[in-house]
Design a protein around this motif. Structure first.
Motif, PDB file in Angstrom:
ATOM      1  N   PHE A   1      -7.602  -5.264  -0.349  1.00 22.96           N
ATOM      2  CA  PHE A   1      -6.188  -5.038  -0.761  1.00 22.96           C
ATOM      3  C   PHE A   1      -5.437  -5.702  -1.656  1.00 22.96           C
TER       4      PHE A   1
ATOM      5  N   TYR B   1      -0.952  -0.604   2.170  1.00 19.78           N
ATOM      6  CA  TYR B   1      -2.092  -0.937   1.682  1.00 19.78           C
ATOM      7  C   TYR B   1      -2.842  -1.729   2.924  1.00 19.78           C
ATOM      8  N   TRP B   2      -2.186  -1.306   3.977  1.00 19.03           N
ATOM      9  CA  TRP B   2      -3.641  -2.302   4.889  1.00 19.03           C
ATOM     10  C   TRP B   2      -4.476  -0.507   5.854  1.00 19.03           C
TER      11      TRP B   2
ATOM     12  N   PRO C   1      -4.421   1.929  -3.751  1.00 16.15           N
ATOM     13  CA  PRO C   1      -5.516   2.195  -2.678  1.00 16.15           C
ATOM     14  C   PRO C   1      -6.603   3.310  -2.854  1.00 16.15           C
TER      15      PRO C   1
ATOM     16  N   TYR D   1       3.849  -2.517   3.352  1.00 16.44           N
ATOM     17  CA  TYR D   1       2.229  -3.036   2.740  1.00 16.44           C
ATOM     18  C   TYR D   1       1.388  -2.313   4.396  1.00 16.44           C
TER      19      TYR D   1
ATOM     20  N   ALA E   1      -4.657  -9.776   7.771  1.00  9.01           N
ATOM     21  CA  ALA E   1      -4.114  -9.149   7.097  1.00  9.01           C
ATOM     22  C   ALA E   1      -2.847 -10.317   7.102  1.00  9.01           C
TER      23      ALA E   1
ATOM     24  N   PHE F   1      -8.545  -0.444   4.611  1.00 12.09           N
ATOM     25  CA  PHE F   1      -9.073  -2.030   4.479  1.00 12.09           C
ATOM     26  C   PHE F   1      -8.969  -2.574   5.353  1.00 12.09           C
ATOM     27  N   ASP F   2      -8.173  -2.754   6.745  1.00 14.69           N
ATOM     28  CA  ASP F   2      -8.170  -2.920   8.302  1.00 14.69           C
ATOM     29  C   ASP F   2     -10.191  -2.515   8.777  1.00 14.69           C
TER      30      ASP F   2
END
Length: 181
Positions: free
Chosen positions: A85, A64-65, A93, A60, A5, A70-71
């Motif tokens: 991402f 967004y993560w 997202p 972010y 990330a 998304f992680d």
């Protein structure tokens, strides 16, 4: 943030640059790619030109993560997570996740490899299970093909945006050059 990330964020901030106030951008003034609406929603009250890098990084990371999950994807498929991402930052997202879910459904060989999942634009257990199964059935090639599918949907969406609003043509070349493979 994880190491992946952090690397993605460094590359994104380089790509997004500093303060921009393009007249054709519906989002208005941005700094580090963060729109004024997103900055305000996160508690920023100052001018966009003064938005600190650390504040943008926190947005972010959260929005967004880790927020969209998304992680969790990055643990299994870091290239897919990187694509999600980048798409999520530029299109939201939910749109990125919807692209993932649509692609997983289209790649399941008529549900022989895993059942279709609901395209609800949220990463949950079913989406992660379908991704895990794709990787088990198709291996590393599965991740590469999935990234291509995500890029194809992203590129098609950029064309649609330019076709639906002439002012978006100002951004189409850059979107295609910098946001798709």
């Amino acid at each position: 943030m994880t190491e992946i990330a952090g690397l993605l964020l460094d590359a994104l901030l380089e790509k997004e640059g500093g303060f921009v106030d393009h007249p054709d951008d519906r989002g208005g003034a941005t700094h580090f790619g963060i729109t004024i609406a997103v900055a305000r929603a996160a508690g920023w009250a100052g001018t966009m030109r003064e938005l600190p890098r650390e504040f943008a990084v926190a947005i972010y990371r959260r929005r967004y993560w880790s927020g969209p999950g998304f992680d969790a994807v990055s643990v299994m498929a870091p290239k897919v997570a990187a694509e999600l991402f980048d798409t999520g930052v530029n299109m939201g997202p939910g749109t990125a996740t919807g692209f993932l879910q649509r692609s997983l459904n289209a790649l399941n060989r008529q549900q022989r490899d895993w059942p279709d999942i609901v395209v609800d634009r949220g990463i949950g257990a079913a989406t992660l299970a379908a991704l895990r199964r794709l990787l088990a059935v198709r291996g590393g090639e599965g991740e590469a093909v999935l990234v291509k599918a995500l890029d194809a949907l992203q590129g098609a969406r950029y064309i649609e945006l330019a076709e639906s609003r002439a002012a978006n043509e100002s951004f189409l070349f850059g979107w295609l050059a910098n946001r798709t493979a």
